[in-house]
Design an enzyme around this catalytic site. Structure first.
Site, short mmCIF file in Angstrom:
data_model
loop_
_atom_site.label_atom_id
_atom_site.label_comp_id
_atom_site.label_asym_id
_atom_site.label_seq_id
_atom_site.Cartn_x
_atom_site.Cartn_y
_atom_site.Cartn_z
N GLU A 1 58.72 67.54 24.62
CA GLU A 1 59.27 67.48 23.34
C GLU A 1 60.73 67.11 23.01
O GLU A 1 61.50 67.96 22.46
CB GLU A 1 58.93 69.03 22.50
N GLU B 1 47.04 69.47 25.98
CA GLU B 1 46.92 70.81 25.39
C GLU B 1 45.95 70.86 24.35
O GLU B 1 46.30 71.53 23.74
CB GLU B 1 48.42 71.20 25.07
O1 G3I Z 1 51.79 87.95 29.78
C1 G3I Z 1 53.19 88.06 29.61
C2 G3I Z 1 53.31 89.63 29.78
O2 G3I Z 1 52.88 90.19 30.88
C3 G3I Z 1 54.87 89.94 29.50
O3 G3I Z 1 54.94 91.54 29.12
C4 G3I Z 1 55.29 89.32 28.07
C5 G3I Z 1 56.96 89.17 28.25
O4 G3I Z 1 57.34 88.74 28.91
O5 G3I Z 1 55.28 87.86 28.58
C6 G3I Z 1 53.69 87.38 28.52
O6 G3I Z 1 53.77 86.09 28.78
C7 G3I Z 1 53.82 85.26 27.66
C8 G3I Z 1 52.87 84.33 27.73
O7 G3I Z 1 53.11 83.43 26.74
C9 G3I Z 1 51.51 84.89 27.51
O8 G3I Z 1 51.32 85.57 26.19
C10 G3I Z 1 55.30 84.68 27.88
O9 G3I Z 1 56.32 85.74 27.80
C11 G3I Z 1 55.55 83.62 26.62
O10 G3I Z 1 56.48 82.95 26.96
C12 G3I Z 1 54.34 82.60 27.02
O11 G3I Z 1 54.48 81.56 25.70
C13 G3I Z 1 53.91 80.40 26.16
C14 G3I Z 1 54.83 79.40 25.61
O12 G3I Z 1 54.09 78.01 25.84
C15 G3I Z 1 56.26 79.44 26.03
O13 G3I Z 1 56.15 79.22 27.33
C16 G3I Z 1 52.38 80.16 25.52
O14 G3I Z 1 51.46 80.96 26.40
C17 G3I Z 1 51.98 78.87 25.77
O15 G3I Z 1 50.78 78.73 25.09
C18 G3I Z 1 52.95 77.78 25.12
O16 G3I Z 1 52.60 76.42 25.25
C19 G3I Z 1 53.21 75.39 24.72
C20 G3I Z 1 53.40 74.23 25.70
O17 G3I Z 1 54.04 74.72 26.74
C21 G3I Z 1 54.15 73.01 25.25
N1 G3I Z 1 53.51 72.65 23.84
C22 G3I Z 1 53.32 73.83 23.11
C23 G3I Z 1 52.53 74.93 23.45
C24 G3I Z 1 52.30 76.12 22.48
O18 G3I Z 1 53.66 76.80 22.30
#
Ligand code: G3I
Length: 449
Positions: free
Chosen positions: A255, A360
């Site tokens: 991005e 994705e």
């Molecule tokens: O599961 C952990 C939990 O155990 C922990 O306590 C908590 C706090 O740290 O974090 C949790 O993990 C989170 C995870 O999502 C599951 O919910 C992460 O912090 C959080 O950063 C993560 O967000 C992800 C996001 O990217 C940022 O990395 C999303 O799952 C993921 O779907 C999203 O994916 C992005 C692509 O990489 C790029 N394109 C857009 C897409 C959607 O935003």
């Protein structure tokens, strides 16, 4: 006169009671024993998707017998426990019956299950007789994974059965792998790569640089711009070298384009500290670390917004042989983008001799009438299946040398990032919250015909 008669009768009863040694209450008629209505529930074992757990939910009291017929031709089983587990190793349809008998008589309840090649399905879900996605597709079919789900047997069964490529949903990003200066943390990334290798799966690395997953120590880097660039180069070199030959491809800068008019490079600490050719520098460092790795530029709205699609291809053109493919995230909905827009993405990919990764995909349904849906209606489920079919069909029709993969952004609807992101109910994926395949799964398969 009438009262005298009642008085006389009462005197008789009292005198009989007085003569007998029975408690007057005992002489009261026994309460009627009522039938017990048989009822039970079915759950699928978390540790074994071929094992059903039956719970007797009949409102039992007093003496009764519970007789089960589990539909496997092994006769009836009298079992008075509340729960009983039964394994169904063979695919097929089964009817389970529970009979409850007490003095008042016998009642029964029946439920049907289907056992397919990913285990037991209930509620008439689409379950058997469908090929695995990876078996039906001539290209890689991937899924976004996370290690906190690797202990779930049903998740792992479906992952191994349907998919031959994985992308880390968040655990191979800079904020996870390089949490503080001089510190690398590869446990989760290693677990994902190890799992993939153990199952013969492709690994797509996502994402070396992303403004939304940049650790705060990088955002607030106190050194000079030159030291900043050296740090980024060291990070990319360290990560790509670590997984050389194991991670086949990387989204290098995710991005990088803004959504502003003309889609200039997005403001980020990388642009600020390294200048406008930071994307090319990052691609060069990744290529130097692993000359065989495939390097992608990944972004959203690449199909649905023509100006951004054109800007992405311009950026990739500037990268020359440092870019092998384009990743179209494809966070789409049942009405958008159109087939024509997707086809233009494909045509430009082919014209630029690139690989296309639908990287994705998820398909939103709850986007109309102020996102008022509280459940996935059959009409929306049909429309979602049609959109998956459309994307898969267009991708399937492109030259195989330009196909990289279609990666679904998660397994179960209820685990989708979209729910928290938009704050409304959503069912965007191929499996429902009970690990049952949806019509969307059938739509994906239909796109391969
Ligand atoms: O599961 C952990 C939990 O155990 C922990 O306590 C908590 C706090 O740290 O974090 C949790 O993990 C989170 C995870 O999502 C599951 O919910 C992460 O912090 C959080 O950063 C993560 O967000 C992800 C996001 O990217 C940022 O990395 C999303 O799952 C993921 O779907 C999203 O994916 C992005 C692509 O990489 C790029 N394109 C857009 C897409 C959607 O935003």
């Amino acid at each position: 006169m009438k009262y005298l008669k009642y008085l006389f009768l009462s005197l008789i009863i009292i005198s009989i009671a007085a003569c007998s040694d029975e408690d007057p209450d005992d002489m009261m008629p026994e309460p009627m024993i009522e039938l017990i209505q048989a009822a039970f529930t079915i759950d699928i074992s978390d540790s074994d998707p071929y094992t059903a757990i039956f719970t007797n939910t009949s409102d039992v009291s007093g003496d009764y017998t519970a007789v089960w017929d589990f539909g496997q031709g092994d006769g009836e089983v009298t079992d008075m426990s509340d729960q009983i587990s039964v394994r169904y190793p063979e695919a097929g349809d089964y009817t389970i019956t529970l009979q409850i008998t007490n003095e008042a008589g016998t009642t029964s309840a029946s439920e049907d299950i289907t056992v397919g090649d990913i285990g037991i399905c209930t509620d008439g879900a689409v379950c058997t007789g469908l090929p695995a996605l990876q078996s039906a597709a001539p290209f890689l079919v991937g899924m976004a994974v996370a290690t906190n789900k690797f202990g779930d047997q049903k998740y792992m069964n479906i992952l191994r059965r349907d998919f031959n490529s994985v992308t880390a949903e968040w655990q191979m990003k800079m904020n996870i792998m390089h949490p503080s200066e001089g510190v690398f943390s590869f446990d989760a990334a290693d677990a994902i790569v190890d799992l993939a290798e153990a199952n013969g799966m492709n690994v797509h690395g996502h994402a070396l640089i992303w403004h939304s997953a940049t650790p705060s120590w990088v955002e607030n880097f106190s050194g000079s711009d030159e030291e900043f660039e050296t740090m980024v180069k060291d990070y990319i070199t360290t990560v790509v070298s670590r997984y050389k030959g194991r991670v086949r491809s990387w989204d290098v800068v995710n991005e990088a384009l803004s959504d502003d008019a003309g889609h200039p490079l997005r403001e980020s600490v990388f642009l600020q500290r390294m200048g406008p050719d930071y994307v090319k520098k990052c691609h060069q460092w990744a290529r130097d670390a692993d000359p065989d790795v495939l390097l992608f530029y990944n972004d959203y709205n690449i199909a649905g917004v023509e100006s951004k699609r054109n800007a992405a291809f311009d950026l990739i053109e500037d990268l020359g042989d440092l870019a092998d493919g384009i990743g179209a995230q494809s966070h789409i909905n049942i009405n958008w983008p159109s087939a024509a827009q997707i086809q233009d993405l494909i045509d430009k990919t082919v014209a630029n001799d690139l690989l296309l990764h639908i990287s994705e995909i998820d398909v939103r349904t709850n986007t109309e009438d102020n996102a008022s849906l509280s459940s996935l209606s059959s009409a929306k489920a049909e429309a979602q299946a049609a959109k998956y079919k459309e994307v898969v069909s267009l991708f399937n029709a492109m030259p195989t040398e330009n196909q990289y993969a279609i990666t679904v952004w998660g397994l179960r609807d209820d685990q989708s990032w979209l729910i928290n992101f938009w704050g409304v109910p959503e069912w965007p994926l191929l499996y429902d919250a009970s690990y049952q395949r949806k019509l969307a799964y059938q739509g994906f398969l239909d796109g391969l015909e």
